[in-house]
Enzyme design. Structure first.
Site, short mmCIF file in Angstrom:
data_model
loop_
_atom_site.label_atom_id
_atom_site.label_comp_id
_atom_site.label_asym_id
_atom_site.label_seq_id
_atom_site.Cartn_x
_atom_site.Cartn_y
_atom_site.Cartn_z
N HIS A 1 0.86 -1.19 0.00
CA HIS A 1 0.00 0.00 0.00
C HIS A 1 0.90 1.24 0.00
O HIS A 1 1.16 1.83 1.05
CB HIS A 1 -0.90 -0.02 1.23
N HIS B 1 -8.21 -6.33 6.82
CA HIS B 1 -7.96 -5.33 7.86
C HIS B 1 -8.21 -5.94 9.22
O HIS B 1 -9.33 -6.27 9.60
CB HIS B 1 -8.82 -4.07 7.72
N GLU C 1 -2.51 -1.74 -3.41
CA GLU C 1 -3.70 -1.06 -2.92
C GLU C 1 -3.36 0.37 -2.55
O GLU C 1 -2.21 0.69 -2.23
CB GLU C 1 -4.28 -1.80 -1.71
#
Length: 256
Positions: A48, A209, A79
């Site tokens: 990320h 998450h 991401e």
């Protein structure tokens, strides 16, 4: 009851990069840890990148792309905020994706100063800007996933926009799992309903998450779960268990 024969495990390497960045040099090596994850059974690697480069740096993206390409069947998932622009030597999020053309790009509604991802897209607001971007990435051969809350109406909008998959934001699930009370069971039903709806409208389902060794097996009850992306908890477990053992433990839960 587990509705999934197998769920792919993509290991998020952000926290390895965060430790690396606390000192000069390349120790610990993000690429070396990525290779360890692959050899230990991970199905893919996730990063990320953010403009402030607090963890993943552009160089990591390019080098990990090369690593993944050298391992047949392993996927690379990038991401992040699709609107993150260039800053210093950060070329911009979409430029990174265009350069390496990962197997999957997970678009996340992050702001640049956000500590971590903490909500899904509101597609009533975001759809006009996202639609052409989704098509552009798909034209490059990149599968597009949207980071979403377990909201059936929003998931339907994701399908209408042409997204290939959604990634359910599981932070609230992970927090509620610790209590195991009526509120948790009611919340988990929203995830079950969201997953059933995704299956019905034929949009692929990922999740991520704060999933960990305690709550992952229970979450895998949601139907047709294709992939989980796990980084923070896996890295913490690796401190005690070692990275190969941690990846193996998570992989076991993804295939049980």
């Amino acid at each position: 009851m587990n509705y999934n024969n197998s769920t792919a495990l993509s290991v998020n390497l952000n926290k390895i990069a965060l430790i690396r960045n606390s000192r000069p040099g390349d120790y610990p090596s993000v690429v070396a840890h990525g290779e360890t994850c692959i050899k230990s059974g991970a199905d893919g690697l996730t990063v990320h990148p953010r403009p402030d480069q607090r963890h993943i740096r552009p160089r990591d993206v390019y080098e990990l792309s090369e690593l993944v390409q050298a391992h047949q069947g392993i996927e690379f998932n990038i991401e992040g905020n699709p609107y993150a622009e260039s800053l210093g030597d950060f070329p911009g999020f979409i430029k990174l994706v265009q350069d390496v053309r990962p197997h999957q790009c997970t678009l996340v509604p992050d702001s640049n100063d956000q500590l971590t991802s903490d909500h899904g897209f509101d597609l009533n607001i975001a759809c006009k800007k996202l639609r052409p971007l989704i098509r552009e990435l798909q034209d490059l051969g990149v599968r597009v996933s949207l980071f979403m809350d377990p909201d059936i109406e929003q998931i339907s909008l994701a399908k209408e926009l042409g997204a290939d998959r959604i990634e359910l934001y599981t932070g609230p699930y992970a927090d509620a799992y610790k209590q195991q009370d009526e509120k948790f069971h009611a919340l988990f039903k929203t995830y079950l309903d969201a997953a059933e709806h995704a299956k019905k409208i034929e949009i692929g389902l990922n999740a991520g998450h704060d999933l960990n060794l305690d709550n992952l097996a229970h979450f895998r009850q949601v139907p047709s779960l294709l992939e989980v992306s796990i980084g923070h908890a896996l890295t913490v477990d690796a401190i005690a268990m070692g990275m190969p053992a941690a990846v193996t433990a998570y992989k076991k839960l993804c295939t049980a």
